[in-house]
Enzyme design. Sequence first.
Site, PDB file in Angstrom:
ATOM      1  N   HIS A 144       0.880  -1.176   0.000  1.00 37.25           N
ATOM      2  CA  HIS A 144       0.000   0.000   0.000  1.00 37.25           C
ATOM      3  C   HIS A 144       0.914   1.221   0.000  1.00 37.25           C
ATOM      4  CE1 HIS A 144      -3.336   2.578   2.009  1.00 37.25           C
ATOM      5  NE2 HIS A 144      -3.509   2.528   0.711  1.00 37.25           N
ATOM      6  N   LYS A 178       0.581   9.817   0.349  1.00 40.47           N
ATOM      7  CA  LYS A 178       1.082   8.995  -0.756  1.00 40.47           C
ATOM      8  C   LYS A 178       0.843   9.680  -2.100  1.00 40.47           C
ATOM      9  CE  LYS A 178      -1.541   5.401   0.189  1.00 40.47           C
ATOM     10  NZ  LYS A 178      -2.227   5.987   1.347  1.00 40.47           N
ATOM     11  N   THR A 179      -0.417  10.059  -2.325  1.00 42.47           N
ATOM     12  CA  THR A 179      -0.784  10.635  -3.619  1.00 42.47           C
ATOM     13  C   THR A 179      -0.127  12.008  -3.805  1.00 42.47           C
ATOM     14  OG1 THR A 179      -2.853   9.413  -3.589  1.00 42.47           O
ATOM     15  CG2 THR A 179      -2.742  11.296  -5.076  1.00 42.47           C
TER      16      THR A 179
HETATM   17  N1  LIG Z   1       3.134  17.938   4.648  1.00 40.85           N
HETATM   18  C1  LIG Z   1       2.212  17.328   3.921  1.00 40.85           C
HETATM   19  N2  LIG Z   1       2.533  16.277   3.141  1.00 40.85           N
HETATM   20  C2  LIG Z   1       1.589  15.636   2.407  1.00 40.85           C
HETATM   21  N3  LIG Z   1       0.304  15.992   2.375  1.00 40.85           N
HETATM   22  C3  LIG Z   1      -0.096  17.030   3.131  1.00 40.85           C
HETATM   23  C4  LIG Z   1       0.835  17.744   3.933  1.00 40.85           C
HETATM   24  N4  LIG Z   1       0.171  18.734   4.565  1.00 40.85           N
HETATM   25  C5  LIG Z   1      -1.108  18.643   4.174  1.00 40.85           C
HETATM   26  N5  LIG Z   1      -1.297  17.638   3.300  1.00 40.85           N
HETATM   27  C6  LIG Z   1      -2.594  17.247   2.716  1.00 40.85           C
HETATM   28  O1  LIG Z   1      -2.876  15.946   3.213  1.00 40.85           O
HETATM   29  C7  LIG Z   1      -3.530  15.180   2.235  1.00 40.85           C
HETATM   30  C8  LIG Z   1      -2.719  13.940   1.902  1.00 40.85           C
HETATM   31  O2  LIG Z   1      -3.571  13.086   1.202  1.00 40.85           O
HETATM   32  P1  LIG Z   1      -3.155  12.033   0.117  1.00 40.85           P
HETATM   33  O3  LIG Z   1      -1.879  12.425  -0.542  1.00 40.85           O
HETATM   34  O4  LIG Z   1      -4.332  11.791  -0.726  1.00 40.85           O
HETATM   35  O5  LIG Z   1      -2.901  10.789   1.077  1.00 40.85           O
HETATM   36  P2  LIG Z   1      -2.940   9.258   0.704  1.00 40.85           P
HETATM   37  O6  LIG Z   1      -2.771   9.145  -0.755  1.00 40.85           O
HETATM   38  O7  LIG Z   1      -1.801   8.694   1.487  1.00 40.85           O
HETATM   39  O8  LIG Z   1      -4.279   8.787   1.200  1.00 40.85           O
HETATM   40  C9  LIG Z   1      -3.722  16.044   1.025  1.00 40.85           C
HETATM   41  O9  LIG Z   1      -4.990  16.618   1.104  1.00 40.85           O
HETATM   42  C10 LIG Z   1      -2.627  17.104   1.206  1.00 40.85           C
HETATM   43  O10 LIG Z   1      -2.957  18.326   0.604  1.00 40.85           O
HETATM   44  C1  LIG Z   2      -8.874   5.141  -1.816  1.00 43.20           C
HETATM   45  C2  LIG Z   2      -8.371   5.142  -0.639  1.00 43.20           C
HETATM   46  O1  LIG Z   2      -7.016   5.277  -0.473  1.00 43.20           O
HETATM   47  P1  LIG Z   2      -6.111   6.486   0.032  1.00 43.20           P
HETATM   48  O2  LIG Z   2      -6.928   7.284   0.999  1.00 43.20           O
HETATM   49  O3  LIG Z   2      -4.951   5.804   0.670  1.00 43.20           O
HETATM   50  O4  LIG Z   2      -5.721   7.318  -1.153  1.00 43.20           O
HETATM   51  C3  LIG Z   2      -9.247   4.899   0.517  1.00 43.20           C
HETATM   52  O5  LIG Z   2      -8.700   4.690   1.604  1.00 43.20           O
HETATM   53  O6  LIG Z   2     -10.475   4.871   0.350  1.00 43.20           O
HETATM   54 MN   LIG Z   3      -4.018   8.232  -2.167  1.00 44.08          MN
END
Ligand SMILES: Nc1ncnc2c1ncn2[C@@H]1O[C@H](COP(=O)(O)OP(=O)(O)O)[C@@H](O)[C@H]1O
Ligand SMILES: C=C(OP(=O)(O)O)C(=O)O
Ligand SMILES: [Mn+2]
Length: 534
Positions: free
Chosen positions: A219, A241-242
């Site tokens: 993951h 991650k994204t």
């Molecule tokens: N320092 C930081 N690093 C990464 N993301 C951050 C940070 N501060 C705030 N954010 C916010 O946190 C969220 C991270 O979400 P995302 O990248 O989608 O997580 P994941 O893919 O792991 O679920 C985004 O909305 C991003 O804008």
């Molecule tokens: C799609 C998902 O993954 P993530 O939040 O890690 O991007 C989820 O948890 O529903």
């Molecule tokens: Mn994600």
Amino acid sequence: MTSRIPTHGLATQGFDVSADIHWNLITPQLVEQALSRGEGILAKDGPLVVKTGKHTGRSANDKFIVRDAETEETVWWGKTNKGMTPEQFATLKTDFLAHLATKDTLFVQDLFGGSQPAYRVKVRVINELAWHNQFIRTLLVRPDASELEGFVPEFTIIDLPTFAADPERHGTRSETVIAVNFTEKLILIGGTKYAGEMKKSVFGILNYKLPAQGVMPMHCSANIGPNGDTAVFFGLSGTGKTTLSADASRTLIGDDEHGWSDQAVFNFEGGCYAKMINLSAEAEPEIFATTKRFGTVLENVVIDETTRELDLDDNSLAENSRGSYPIEFIPNASKDNLGPVPKNIIFLTADAYGVLPPIAKLTPDQAMYHFLSGYTARVAGTEIGVTEPSATFSTCFGAPFMPRHPSIYGNLLKERIAKGGVDCWLVNTGWSGGKATMPGIKRMPIKATRALLNAALDGSLKDAEFTKDPNFGFEVPVAVAGVDSKLLDPRGSWADAAEYDKTAQTLVGQFIENFAQFEDHVDVGVREAAPKAA
Ligand SMILES: Nc1ncnc2c1ncn2[C@@H]1O[C@H](COP(=O)(O)OP(=O)(O)O)[C@@H](O)[C@H]1O
Ligand SMILES: C=C(OP(=O)(O)O)C(=O)O
Ligand SMILES: [Mn+2]
């Protein structure tokens, strides 16, 4: 053009439907369908905008795996993987198929989970909503015409948001159900419109299958640096991650699910699923640009129906608003969906306690410890009076998606780290200077996190001066170019150091308590990599 209608149709699978079936439609056709059926509206610059109603995130507690001869010994039964009896599943399936038979229109896609031919699974997804079909076509890997020819699915997902499960009859917890049957190779999703359930279900299949083929399913997001150096970023939902994998200076492999074989890291998917809330054009330009393209689907993003302008800052529909788009919408995405084996492994955590440093170097034993722990923390809720963050420990940074025992995935990681040549880091993308619940405490600036990551990944941190974290024992750099040194010293960043120490000890206690379940599965080095209670 060759036909996109398969020879192996639904009747061949024993599904008796009278619906008009739209087979393997492509994006413009699916968007037209979604619009004409009133499933959503177009935004000014082209994305399809939809609402998911009550469920705006995954329903982890409504997921079940059929417990039978196939899975009795292979699935890690416990609080995450909950069993459903074959009888309950049989009733659920009968009821699902009866509901399916009432539909006059269905959308079906034949897709791959996994980008590499040797390690992919053929998946058929049957949807009642055109936009769900568009979503899964975007997120999974799209076969070309020759690959569609003679396509016989290995797994089938039937996704019916209008189906309501009955707890008495089906043994579910609510009307919502995600039921996974590894023997019948059938997944039934009902009572939720949150599209992420579909892609994470396919992830579960690969996580179940791939360890036997010597592939570590992860993951994580993944990207490649200018020197061909791959980095993988593990992390629970919301840890970055994204966000962090989309970086102008690196080639994106994927944002969420990957496999690590002896030769490569490869994407399981063909698209990304980004959080839209407060998305900033400045901090996340590549992702922001996808909100201006036809082909993107926006879930629970607020839109002005007259001007068709988006308001990405409006959380009135959901905190977890999302955008899905094909991977090629990110300008520097890898064309072949893979990269060399990793040089760096990053564990992302969003620490709402404000205790962990923004970056730390881990020994191999510490890496195993943190991988099995899978820590992140969030602000417990939005109710008035919430003062404590709440810790989550989700093993392998993805417990809900990992059917097998964590030691299976842990040993795959251990072997890979033991081969050498890989550095491991813990990165806190969460809060600093205090707990997230304290007034004025902010999340780490994305810019700072990126600067720290880049220093780790380009090797420049190798020469930095480090100091040992007094609670966790890992090495924390003292100064990094372009980053305020105050951020690097979490204790010093709190107004009250004694309060920091107390909070740190609360967190240490939670780590120790959680790890008890793994003590007997790891060697002494990993046990000793635990944080120390004062
Ligand atoms: N320092 C930081 N690093 C990464 N993301 C951050 C940070 N501060 C705030 N954010 C916010 O946190 C969220 C991270 O979400 P995302 O990248 O989608 O997580 P994941 O893919 O792991 O679920 C985004 O909305 C991003 O804008
Ligand atoms: C799609 C998902 O993954 P993530 O939040 O890690 O991007 C989820 O948890 O529903
Ligand atoms: Mn994600």
